[in-house]
Design an enzyme around this catalytic site. Structure first.
Site, PDB file in Angstrom:
ATOM      1  N   TYR A 193      -4.172  10.433   5.866  1.00 21.18           N
ATOM      2  CA  TYR A 193      -4.362  11.868   6.011  1.00 21.18           C
ATOM      3  C   TYR A 193      -5.315  12.217   7.154  1.00 21.18           C
ATOM      4  O   TYR A 193      -5.335  13.351   7.631  1.00 21.18           O
ATOM      5  CB  TYR A 193      -4.900  12.484   4.719  1.00 21.18           C
ATOM      6  CG  TYR A 193      -3.917  12.499   3.566  1.00 21.18           C
ATOM      7  CD1 TYR A 193      -2.581  12.153   3.746  1.00 21.18           C
ATOM      8  CD2 TYR A 193      -4.318  12.864   2.295  1.00 21.18           C
ATOM      9  CE1 TYR A 193      -1.689  12.161   2.692  1.00 21.18           C
ATOM     10  CE2 TYR A 193      -3.429  12.884   1.228  1.00 21.18           C
ATOM     11  CZ  TYR A 193      -2.113  12.532   1.431  1.00 21.18           C
ATOM     12  OH  TYR A 193      -1.231  12.545   0.380  1.00 21.18           O
ATOM     13  N   LYS A 244      -0.679  -1.811  -1.153  1.00 23.85           N
ATOM     14  CA  LYS A 244       0.633  -2.314  -0.728  1.00 23.85           C
ATOM     15  C   LYS A 244       0.389  -3.472   0.223  1.00 23.85           C
ATOM     16  O   LYS A 244       0.855  -3.506   1.367  1.00 23.85           O
ATOM     17  CB  LYS A 244       1.437  -1.192  -0.067  1.00 23.85           C
ATOM     18  CG  LYS A 244       2.920  -1.532   0.132  1.00 23.85           C
ATOM     19  CD  LYS A 244       3.662  -1.772  -1.178  1.00 23.85           C
ATOM     20  CE  LYS A 244       5.155  -1.990  -0.903  1.00 23.85           C
ATOM     21  NZ  LYS A 244       5.871  -2.442  -2.120  1.00 23.85           N
ATOM     22  N   ASP A 276       4.148   0.593  -5.887  1.00 18.67           N
ATOM     23  CA  ASP A 276       5.427   0.872  -6.538  1.00 18.67           C
ATOM     24  C   ASP A 276       5.417   0.410  -7.986  1.00 18.67           C
ATOM     25  O   ASP A 276       5.897   1.109  -8.890  1.00 18.67           O
ATOM     26  CB  ASP A 276       6.596   0.257  -5.762  1.00 18.67           C
ATOM     27  CG  ASP A 276       6.320  -1.150  -5.261  1.00 18.67           C
ATOM     28  OD1 ASP A 276       5.200  -1.657  -5.472  1.00 18.67           O
ATOM     29  OD2 ASP A 276       7.241  -1.743  -4.649  1.00 18.67           O
ATOM     30  N   ASP A 300      -3.361  10.303  -4.340  1.00 20.20           N
ATOM     31  CA  ASP A 300      -2.797  11.647  -4.417  1.00 20.20           C
ATOM     32  C   ASP A 300      -1.584  11.650  -5.341  1.00 20.20           C
ATOM     33  O   ASP A 300      -1.419  12.524  -6.205  1.00 20.20           O
ATOM     34  CB  ASP A 300      -2.412  12.100  -3.009  1.00 20.20           C
ATOM     35  CG  ASP A 300      -2.126  13.590  -2.918  1.00 20.20           C
ATOM     36  OD1 ASP A 300      -2.223  14.290  -3.940  1.00 20.20           O
ATOM     37  OD2 ASP A 300      -1.804  14.057  -1.808  1.00 20.20           O
ATOM     38  N   ASP A 304      -1.448  12.769  -9.764  1.00 16.45           N
ATOM     39  CA  ASP A 304      -0.526  13.811 -10.217  1.00 16.45           C
ATOM     40  C   ASP A 304       0.431  13.259 -11.273  1.00 16.45           C
ATOM     41  O   ASP A 304       0.776  13.945 -12.238  1.00 16.45           O
ATOM     42  CB  ASP A 304       0.264  14.374  -9.037  1.00 16.45           C
ATOM     43  CG  ASP A 304      -0.517  15.406  -8.245  1.00 16.45           C
ATOM     44  OD1 ASP A 304      -1.705  15.613  -8.554  1.00 16.45           O
ATOM     45  OD2 ASP A 304       0.044  15.997  -7.301  1.00 16.45           O
TER      46      ASP A 304
END
Length: 417
Positions: A193, A244, A276, A300, A304
């Site tokens: 970001y 990852k 994943d 993020d 959620d």
């Protein structure tokens, strides 16, 4: 200025039973709350709370439902603080779309300056359809990223707890969701970001491209990892670092440094999981997780996802803290422009964010306990906004939900046995 927020967090004695769970224990029976029992301050607050009992808080209502949930949360915060002899002065500033309309930019210099000079910042929500087509530097979301970077609040703490009153709101089977209590520790001011270079260009085929950079330094990894290890140590002693590392170099460095730091925390069980798989496991068996450490973009997404395990994104608060300066406290939900101004919003995530502000931002645990217990008692009475409503409960609006929480704020917090 209040005590260093990261120091307050690292000192806070989070037991396997979280603060909200402790509130749940005695709020299940409203009569217990009305009983005049001795009150107790969290030992960390007793040690870390400064002599100062007057604080300055910057309010950032923002957009959509932000103004209505901030107004209600301010009232609850003010009442709980007053019952504990705390004086709070407020300054309301524009941010996001409302700031664009007023000043032409999503984060005015005056807003950031006010936030930096305060003891804590309470944010509502930002964004909306009205500003979707603006260029990126003028979008409301850019203002939020600038605010986080400007305050250097690099550690985002997002608890996800399935409350017994809301077990029927989750889409998971009861036996899967019941008892879930986890904390996502998300790195907030680095990664993709914020990484450079970023932008648009043309490739060798003449095609338009967009590109971003996922980059982390050792110092950025180490500081968020330490927050996560300390958090896990004060919870149930289990930390799962999500990355990852089988594909991304930034994740390879992340895993290397987190593994190295584990030597400093022999009492914390460290595991690693690819993003994943973590996304799948969070739905398959969420109770396996205690504390989750991850980078900005993965956090993020996972936080959620975790919110829906709890029943509604409208229930989850968050705290963003740094090594110095004010913390930023906000609900994790968005601005919900489709229901703004209709008295349909759930204010509980913002009210619980105000409790986190008191606990982690100001070290005022007794006032935070009052708010958390009041939320539990209100839920015990069967009051529900639309997002958490189920048959047999009473459907209420944003305003009435806030009023009911206010009525319960003066219940006393019993001393731990």
């Amino acid at each position: 200025m209040a005590a260093t927020h990261l120091q307050l967090h690292l000192a806070a004695p989070l037991k396997p039973q979280t603060h909200l769970q402790k509130a749940k224990t005695f709020a299940t029976n409203p009569a217990i709350c009305r009983t005049k029992l001795p009150t107790v301050r969290c030992s960390a607050a007793a040690a870390a709370t400064p002599a100062k009992r007057s604080y300055n808080i910057t309010l950032l209502p923002g957009d959509g439902i932000g103004p209505e949930i901030i107004s209600i949360s301010k009232d609850v915060l003010q009442f709980a603080a007053s019952l504990e002899g705390i004086e709070i002065k407020y300054q309301e500033m524009p941010v996001g779309g409302s700031a664009i309309d007023l000043t032409g930019v999503p984060l005015p210099e005056e807003t950031l300056a006010a936030a930096k000079q305060s003891d804590a910042v309470l944010l509502g929500a930002i964004g909306g359809y009205k500003w979707d087509k603006l260029e990126k530097k003028l979008k409301p979301e850019t203002g939020l990223l600038q605010l986080r970077a400007g305050l250097d609040v690099f550690a985002n703490l997002r608890p996800a707890t399935v409350l017994p009153q809301l077990i029927d709101c989750t889409t998971l089977k009861r036996e899967v969701a019941e008892g879930v209590d986890l904390m996502v520790v998300r790195e907030l001011t680095s990664g993709i970001y914020f990484g450079e270079p970023r932008g648009f260009g043309v490739n060798e085929k003449g095609e338009e491209i967009g590109f971003n950079t996922e980059v982390y330094s050792v110092s950025q990894i180490n500081r968020i990892a330490r927050v996560a290890f300390e958090t896990a140590r004060k919870r149930r002693g289990k930390l799962c670092s999500v990355d990852k590392a089988n594909v991304l170099e930034a994740s390879m460095l992340w895993r290397k440094k987190v593994t190295e730091m584990a030597a400093d925390y022999p009492d914390v069980e460290l595991s690693h999981m690819y993003i994943d798989n973590a996304a799948m496991q969070l739905i398959r068996d969420p109770k396996q997780f205690d504390t989750i450490l991850t980078n900005n973009i993965f956090g993020d997404i996972l936080s959620d996802e975790a919110s829906m395990i709890s029943g509604s994104i409208g229930m989850l608060p968050s705290a963003s803290i740094g090594q110095s300066g004010p913390g930023l406290f906000e609900p994790i939900h968005g601005s919900a422009p489709d229901i703004a101004g209709q008295d349909k919003a759930n204010p509980l995530a913002t009210i619980l964010s105000a409790a986190m502000l008191l606990r982690y931002g100001l070290g005022e645990s007794k006032a935070a306990d009052r708010i958390e217990a009041a939320v539990m008692e209100t839920l015990n009475k069967g009051l529900r906004t639309g997002d958490i409503y189920s048959a047999g409960n009473k459907l209420v609006g944003c305003k009435e939900m806030g009023e009911q929480v206010m009525k319960s704020v003066d219940c006393q917090i019993p001393a731990a046995v």
